[in-house]
Design a protein around this motif. Structure first.
Motif, mmCIF file in Angstrom:
data_model
loop_
_atom_site.group_PDB
_atom_site.id
_atom_site.type_symbol
_atom_site.label_atom_id
_atom_site.label_comp_id
_atom_site.label_asym_id
_atom_site.label_seq_id
_atom_site.Cartn_x
_atom_site.Cartn_y
_atom_site.Cartn_z
ATOM 1 N N LEU A 199 -5.216 10.248 -47.479
ATOM 2 C CA LEU A 199 -6.443 10.793 -46.898
ATOM 3 C C LEU A 199 -6.138 11.532 -45.604
ATOM 4 C CD1 LEU A 199 -9.475 11.244 -46.853
ATOM 5 C CD2 LEU A 199 -9.729 8.968 -45.832
ATOM 6 N N ALA A 200 -5.247 10.985 -44.810
ATOM 7 C CA ALA A 200 -4.856 11.646 -43.568
ATOM 8 C C ALA A 200 -4.214 13.003 -43.864
ATOM 9 C CB ALA A 200 -3.897 10.756 -42.769
ATOM 10 N N ASP A 201 -3.324 13.031 -44.837
ATOM 11 C CA ASP A 201 -2.655 14.291 -45.213
ATOM 12 C C ASP A 201 -3.647 15.324 -45.729
ATOM 13 O OD1 ASP A 201 -0.220 13.192 -44.496
ATOM 14 O OD2 ASP A 201 0.388 12.732 -46.560
ATOM 15 N N ARG A 202 -4.561 14.894 -46.581
ATOM 16 C CA ARG A 202 -5.529 15.829 -47.170
ATOM 17 C C ARG A 202 -6.542 16.341 -46.154
ATOM 18 N NH1 ARG A 202 -7.260 13.688 -53.165
ATOM 19 N NH2 ARG A 202 -5.152 13.435 -53.972
ATOM 20 N N GLN B 235 -2.941 9.802 -39.297
ATOM 21 C CA GLN B 235 -3.070 8.477 -39.890
ATOM 22 C C GLN B 235 -3.467 7.451 -38.837
ATOM 23 O OE1 GLN B 235 0.310 7.220 -42.206
ATOM 24 N NE2 GLN B 235 -0.720 5.395 -42.960
ATOM 25 N N ALA B 236 -2.982 7.626 -37.621
ATOM 26 C CA ALA B 236 -3.339 6.701 -36.530
ATOM 27 C C ALA B 236 -4.839 6.774 -36.242
ATOM 28 C CB ALA B 236 -2.534 7.029 -35.281
ATOM 29 N N SER B 237 -5.392 7.985 -36.238
ATOM 30 C CA SER B 237 -6.834 8.139 -36.011
ATOM 31 C C SER B 237 -7.638 7.508 -37.137
ATOM 32 C CB SER B 237 -7.208 9.623 -35.884
ATOM 33 O OG SER B 237 -6.684 10.161 -34.706
ATOM 34 N N LEU B 238 -7.176 7.681 -38.357
ATOM 35 C CA LEU B 238 -7.859 7.107 -39.510
ATOM 36 C C LEU B 238 -7.812 5.576 -39.452
ATOM 37 C CD1 LEU B 238 -9.360 7.529 -42.136
ATOM 38 C CD2 LEU B 238 -7.155 7.752 -43.286
ATOM 39 N N THR C 133 -12.192 0.214 -35.904
ATOM 40 C CA THR C 133 -13.133 0.109 -34.786
ATOM 41 C C THR C 133 -14.395 0.950 -34.952
ATOM 42 O OG1 THR C 133 -12.194 1.966 -33.545
ATOM 43 C CG2 THR C 133 -11.191 -0.211 -33.201
ATOM 44 N N GLY C 134 -14.357 1.940 -35.824
ATOM 45 C CA GLY C 134 -15.488 2.850 -35.968
ATOM 46 C C GLY C 134 -15.414 4.040 -35.030
ATOM 47 N N GLU C 135 -14.393 4.110 -34.189
ATOM 48 C CA GLU C 135 -14.254 5.200 -33.219
ATOM 49 C C GLU C 135 -13.465 6.356 -33.817
ATOM 50 O OE1 GLU C 135 -12.698 3.858 -29.482
ATOM 51 O OE2 GLU C 135 -14.004 2.105 -29.485
ATOM 52 N N ILE C 136 -14.059 7.558 -33.722
ATOM 53 C CA ILE C 136 -13.399 8.757 -34.247
ATOM 54 C C ILE C 136 -14.078 9.979 -33.647
ATOM 55 C CG2 ILE C 136 -14.870 8.978 -36.287
ATOM 56 C CD1 ILE C 136 -12.185 9.703 -37.805
ATOM 57 N N ALA C 137 -13.327 11.048 -33.501
ATOM 58 C CA ALA C 137 -13.903 12.313 -33.050
ATOM 59 C C ALA C 137 -14.788 12.869 -34.162
ATOM 60 C CB ALA C 137 -12.795 13.305 -32.708
#
Length: 86
Positions: free
Chosen positions: A23-26, A31-34, A40-44
């Motif tokens: 999923l990170a690649d696509r 991958q760290a953000s994913l 935690t639910g935290e993402i840009a």
């Protein structure tokens, strides 16, 4: 709400039979953000959009911040009559 969205996204990822790495690649999201998002639910927001695009969930954003019917102050402050029984 953020952790609930993250749980749903993880469930959707698993339903699509995707690993975090794939999923990170696509999506172009690290991958760290994913991993952090799923934990935690935290993402840009832009990263969330990228993940949503891969998982086919972009339409879910269409109702976000849509204009609603305006309500006057009078309508909000007006006491509503409550009918009593017997």
């Amino acid at each position: 709400m953020a952790t609930e969205v993250a749980k749903r996204a993880k469930a959707m990822r698993l339903a699509h039979n995707l690993s975090q790495k794939s999923l990170a690649d696509r999506s172009g999201v690290s991958q760290a953000s994913l991993k952090r998002f799923e934990r935690t639910g935290e993402i840009a927001f832009i990263a969330l959009l990228k993940i949503s695009a891969v998982l086919g969930c972009m339409d879910d954003f269409s109702a976000l911040f849509t204009p609603r019917e305006a309500v006057s102050i009078d309508a909000i402050t007006q006491k509503r009559r409550i009918r009593g029984r017997g």
